[in-house]
Enzyme design. Structure first.
Site, PDB file in Angstrom:
ATOM      1  N   CYS A  26       5.834  21.663  42.679  1.00 11.18           N
ATOM      2  CA  CYS A  26       5.278  20.349  42.315  1.00 11.18           C
ATOM      3  C   CYS A  26       6.009  19.145  42.906  1.00 11.18           C
ATOM      4  O   CYS A  26       5.380  18.331  43.578  1.00 11.18           O
ATOM      5  CB  CYS A  26       5.201  20.222  40.794  1.00 11.18           C
ATOM      6  SG  CYS A  26       3.890  21.243  40.111  1.00 11.18           S
TER       7      CYS A  26
HETATM    8  N1  LIG Z   1       2.363  24.811  38.235  1.00  8.73           N
HETATM    9  C1  LIG Z   1       2.778  23.755  37.551  1.00  8.73           C
HETATM   10  O1  LIG Z   1       3.847  23.755  36.964  1.00  8.73           O
HETATM   11  C2  LIG Z   1       1.910  22.510  37.464  1.00  8.73           C
HETATM   12  C3  LIG Z   1       2.215  21.524  36.525  1.00  8.73           C
HETATM   13  C4  LIG Z   1       1.399  20.403  36.425  1.00  8.73           C
HETATM   14  C5  LIG Z   1       0.315  20.262  37.296  1.00  8.73           C
HETATM   15  N2  LIG Z   1       0.065  21.211  38.231  1.00  8.73           N
HETATM   16  C6  LIG Z   1      -1.075  21.022  39.121  1.00  8.73           C
HETATM   17  O2  LIG Z   1      -2.148  21.813  38.653  1.00  8.73           O
HETATM   18  C7  LIG Z   1      -2.901  22.326  39.764  1.00  8.73           C
HETATM   19  C8  LIG Z   1      -2.932  23.833  39.700  1.00  8.73           C
HETATM   20  O3  LIG Z   1      -1.600  24.287  39.753  1.00  8.73           O
HETATM   21  P1  LIG Z   1      -1.244  25.836  39.612  1.00  8.73           P
HETATM   22  O4  LIG Z   1       0.236  25.969  39.681  1.00  8.73           O
HETATM   23  O5  LIG Z   1      -1.991  26.393  38.457  1.00  8.73           O
HETATM   24  O6  LIG Z   1      -1.894  26.292  40.993  1.00  8.73           O
HETATM   25  P2  LIG Z   1      -1.883  27.652  41.776  1.00  8.73           P
HETATM   26  O7  LIG Z   1      -1.194  27.450  43.046  1.00  8.73           O
HETATM   27  O8  LIG Z   1      -1.422  28.749  40.886  1.00  8.73           O
HETATM   28  O9  LIG Z   1      -3.437  27.775  42.125  1.00  8.73           O
HETATM   29  C9  LIG Z   1      -4.462  27.665  41.175  1.00  8.73           C
HETATM   30  C10 LIG Z   1      -5.732  28.242  41.721  1.00  8.73           C
HETATM   31  O10 LIG Z   1      -6.116  27.559  42.899  1.00  8.73           O
HETATM   32  C11 LIG Z   1      -6.853  28.409  43.690  1.00  8.73           C
HETATM   33  N3  LIG Z   1      -6.191  28.608  44.988  1.00  8.73           N
HETATM   34  C12 LIG Z   1      -4.888  28.395  45.267  1.00  8.73           C
HETATM   35  N4  LIG Z   1      -4.636  28.756  46.540  1.00  8.73           N
HETATM   36  C13 LIG Z   1      -5.813  29.198  47.036  1.00  8.73           C
HETATM   37  C14 LIG Z   1      -6.217  29.715  48.272  1.00  8.73           C
HETATM   38  N5  LIG Z   1      -5.331  29.866  49.274  1.00  8.73           N
HETATM   39  N6  LIG Z   1      -7.508  30.053  48.444  1.00  8.73           N
HETATM   40  C15 LIG Z   1      -8.412  29.893  47.436  1.00  8.73           C
HETATM   41  N7  LIG Z   1      -8.086  29.424  46.234  1.00  8.73           N
HETATM   42  C16 LIG Z   1      -6.822  29.089  46.038  1.00  8.73           C
HETATM   43  C17 LIG Z   1      -6.903  29.739  43.001  1.00  8.73           C
HETATM   44  O11 LIG Z   1      -8.035  29.798  42.183  1.00  8.73           O
HETATM   45  C18 LIG Z   1      -5.666  29.687  42.169  1.00  8.73           C
HETATM   46  O12 LIG Z   1      -5.670  30.591  41.114  1.00  8.73           O
HETATM   47  C19 LIG Z   1      -2.226  21.771  41.018  1.00  8.73           C
HETATM   48  O13 LIG Z   1      -2.885  20.600  41.392  1.00  8.73           O
HETATM   49  C20 LIG Z   1      -0.821  21.455  40.548  1.00  8.73           C
HETATM   50  O14 LIG Z   1      -0.224  20.426  41.276  1.00  8.73           O
HETATM   51  C21 LIG Z   1       0.832  22.344  38.324  1.00  8.73           C
END
Ligand SMILES: NC(=O)c1ccc[n+]([C@@H]2O[C@H](COP(=O)([O-])OP(=O)(O)OC[C@H]3O[C@@H](n4cnc5c(N)ncnc54)[C@H](O)[C@@H]3O)[C@@H](O)[C@H]2O)c1
Length: 451
Positions: A278
Site C-alpha cells: 500500500c
Molecule cells: N491490502 C491492504 O492492506 C489494503 C488496505 C486498504 C486498502 N486496500 C486497497 O484495496 C484494494 C484491494 O486490495 P487487496 O489487497 O484486497 O488487493 P489484491 O491485490 O489482493 O487484489 C484484489 C483482487 O483484485 C483482482 N486482481 C488483482 N490482480 C489481478 C490480476 N493480475 N488480474 C486480474 N485480477 C486481479 C483479483 O480479483 C484480486 O483478488 C486496493 O485498491 C488496495 O489499495 C488494500
C-alpha cells in the site's frame, strides 16, 4: 431471505475479509473472482490466503449455512442477484509508478452489462483505493454508457475507502475507527449508511460516519497513507540527525516527540524504510496523479527519497563495519516487508539486496521465518536461503537485521559471535539493546552512534 444481498467483486484481502465478516452477520454475500481454484476454496469455506482469523470465520459461516457466502466466476450474475455491489479489485502500481485501473475498469464494464438487464435500483460502492475522479469519471461513466441507466435514479454510486491493515484485517473490519462515505447523491449515501447501521449495530456508537462527495472520500485514503508514510520518513530523517551526534538515540527522541498530545507515537519507528502493497503504491499513485494536473508534490517526493535512501544507508553502515563489501558474505535477517506476513511486495529487503549487489558482495544469504517461498519468487538465485538464524549467520562477515520479527528479538550477542565469521551486526530496526550489543559485538544501529 436475507435483509441484504451483497456482491463483492474482487476477492483479495479487502474483498474476502469484508465478505466473511458480512456473512457472519447473516448478510447474504455473492463474491466473484476469475480464479476457478479460489472460487472452489471459498465455496468450501477455505481461505485462499493466510490472514489471521479469516479461515475461522469462513468455516463457521460455511457450517452454519453455505449459501451465506458463495463465490462465482460470473461477475454479471453476482451483480444481477444482489442489491449492492462492492468493487474491491486490486489497483497496483504501473511501471511508471502511476495507478493501474484496468481491473476497476473491466469490473465497471461488467456491472454496466448486468445493470442493462436489471430493472430495480442497484448501489455500486468502490472500496478499492483509487485516485480522485475514478469513481465518478471512470466507474460511473462506464456503467452509465453501457447500461443506459441514469446514476442517482436507476443506480447509486458511493466511494468508501478501506483503512484496514494486513495482518489485522478482521479486527479492523469489525472495529473500524471511522467510516468514510463518499456519495454521488444523498440516496446512495443513505443506503450505504443504513447498511452499516445494520451490520455494526451497537458497535457504531464510537465510530463516526463521515459523509462527503466522491472525490473527497477518494482523497481521504491517500491523505491517510501519505501521512503514515511521512511519519516513517520523518523518523528516519531524525535517525540521520541523531547519527550526527554521539550517543543521541532516535528511539528516545521519537518517544519524547510521540508523547505530545497532538501527535501519537505510532509510525515513528526509525528503520530501513517502509514497503508493502500500500504505502509505496499509494504515495506514488497520488504523486503521479497530481503531476498530471501540473502540480509538483515536493513533500511526497522527499518522503519517497528518504525511504529509498534508508536501504543505501543500512548498507553503508555494514560497509563501515567490514571496510569493503566486495566479495564478502552478508546475512539478511528478515525479508518480508513487515513481521507477521510473507508479503514481499516493495519490501525494503529488495532495495538492500540491489544495493549489496551493486557493491559486489560475494554472497547474500537470507532468512525469514515465513517469507522464504515468496522471497524466492522475487530474488530467485540472486541470494541463498537459510532455514534458521544460525544457518544464515554461519561463516558470514556481517549480518543486517531487516525485519523486526518477534523471534529475532531474543537472539543473543553470543549467537552472533559463535556463528558469524566476524561479529559484525547492523540493527536496521532497533530491536537489540544498544549498550549490551555494542559492548559485545561490532555493532551499528539506525539512529544512534557510539561515542
Ligand atoms: N491490502 C491492504 O492492506 C489494503 C488496505 C486498504 C486498502 N486496500 C486497497 O484495496 C484494494 C484491494 O486490495 P487487496 O489487497 O484486497 O488487493 P489484491 O491485490 O489482493 O487484489 C484484489 C483482487 O483484485 C483482482 N486482481 C488483482 N490482480 C489481478 C490480476 N493480475 N488480474 C486480474 N485480477 C486481479 C483479483 O480479483 C484480486 O483478488 C486496493 O485498491 C488496495 O489499495 C488494500
Amino acid at each position: 431471505m436475507y435483509k441484504y444481498k451483497i456482491s463483492i467483486l474482487g476477492t483479495g484481502f479487502i474483498g474476502l475479509c469484508s465478505a466473511a465478516c458480512f456473512a457472519q452477520k447473516d448478510i447474504g454475500v455473492l463474491a466473484s473472482t476469475h480464479n476457478e481454484k479460489k472460487a472452489e476454496m471459498i465455496n468450501d469455506g477455505v481461505a485462499p490466503f493466510y490472514e489471521e482469523g479469516l479461515e475461522g470465520i469462513m468455516k463457521e459461516v460455511n457450517q452454519k449455512n453455505p449459501d451465506l457466502l458463495q463465490c462465482t466466476l460470473n461477475q454479471e450474475k453476482a451483480v444481477l442477484e444482489t442489491d449492492i455491489s462492492m468493487i474491491t479489485q486490486g489497483t497496483p502500481m504501473r511501471d511508471d509508478k502511476s495507478i493501474k485501473l484496468d481491473y476497476i475498469e473491466s469490473t465497471a464494464k461488467e456491472i454496466g452489462q448486468a445493470l442493462k438487464k436489471k430493472d430495480s435500483y442497484h448501489l455500486v460502492v468502490v472500496r478499492s483505493t483509487v485516485v480522485p475522479g475514478t469513481t465518478r469519471d471512470l466507474v460511473g461513466r462506464i456503467i452509465t454508457e453501457i447500461s443506459g441507466k441514469e446514476p442517482g435514479k436507476d443506480f447509486g454510486l458511493c466511494m468508501q475507502p478501506e483503512f484496514l491493515a494486513e495482518g489485522r484485517s478482521i479486527e479492523d473490519t469489525l472495529h473500524p475507527d471511522r467510516i468514510v462515505i463518499g456519495e454521488f447523491d444523498k440516496k446512495s449515501g443513505d443506503i450505504l449508511e443504513e447498511f452499516y447501521q445494520y451490520f455494526y449495530g451497537d458497535h457504531l456508537e464510537n465510530c463516526p460516519i463521515l459523509r462527503m462527495n466522491l472525490e473527497s472520500a477518494e482523497l481521504v485514503k491517500y491523505g491517510n497513507n501519505c501521512l503514515l508514510a511521512t511519519k516513517i520518513s520523518y523518523a528516519n530523517e531524525f535517525a540521520n540527525f541523531a547519527e550526527l551526534v554521539p550517543n543521541v538515540d532516535v528511539v528516545q527522541v521519537m518517544k519524547g516527540v510521540g508523547l505530545d498530545y497532538r501527535l501519537n507515537h505510532r509510525f515513528l519507528g526509525a528503520g530501513v524504510g517502509f514497503g508493502g502493497s500500500c504505502f509505496p503504491k499509494d504515495v506514488n499513485a497520488i504523486k503521479a496523479w497530481a503531476e498530471t494536473k501540473g502540480y509538483k508534490p515536493r513533500l511526497l517526493d522527499a518522503v519517497l527519497g528518504i525511504n529509498d535512501d534508508q536501504a543505501i544507508h543500512v548498507v553503508d553502515l555494514a560497509e563501515e563495519l567490514v571496510n569493503d563489501l566486495k566479495g564478502k558474505r552478508i546475512t539478511l535477517l528478515g525479508l518480508a516487508f513487515k513481521p507477521g506476513t510473507d508479503d514481499m511486495r516493495q519490501a525494503p529487503s529488495i532495495r538492500i539486496v540491489n544495493e549489496l549487489r551493486k557493491r559486489d558482495v560475494g554472497e547474500i544469504i537470507g532468512y525469514d521465518p515465513e517469507a522464504k517461498e515468496t522471497a524466492r519468487e522475487v530474488f530467485g538465485n540472486q541470494i541463498n536461503y537459510a532455514d534458521s538464524v544460525e544457518e544464515a549467520l554461519k561463516g558470514s562477515d556481517c549480518a543486517i537485521l531487516v525485519t523486526d520479527w518477534e523471534d529475532f528479538k531474543t537472539i543473543t550477542p553470543e549467537t552472533f559471535k559463535e556463528n558469524l565469521n566476524n561479529p559484525n551486526l547492523v540493527d536496521g530496526r532497533r530491536i537489540f539493546p544498544f549498550d549490551e550489543f555494542s559492548a559485545k559485538l561490532n555493532f551499528k544501529a539506525i539512529g544512534r552512534i557510539k561515542l
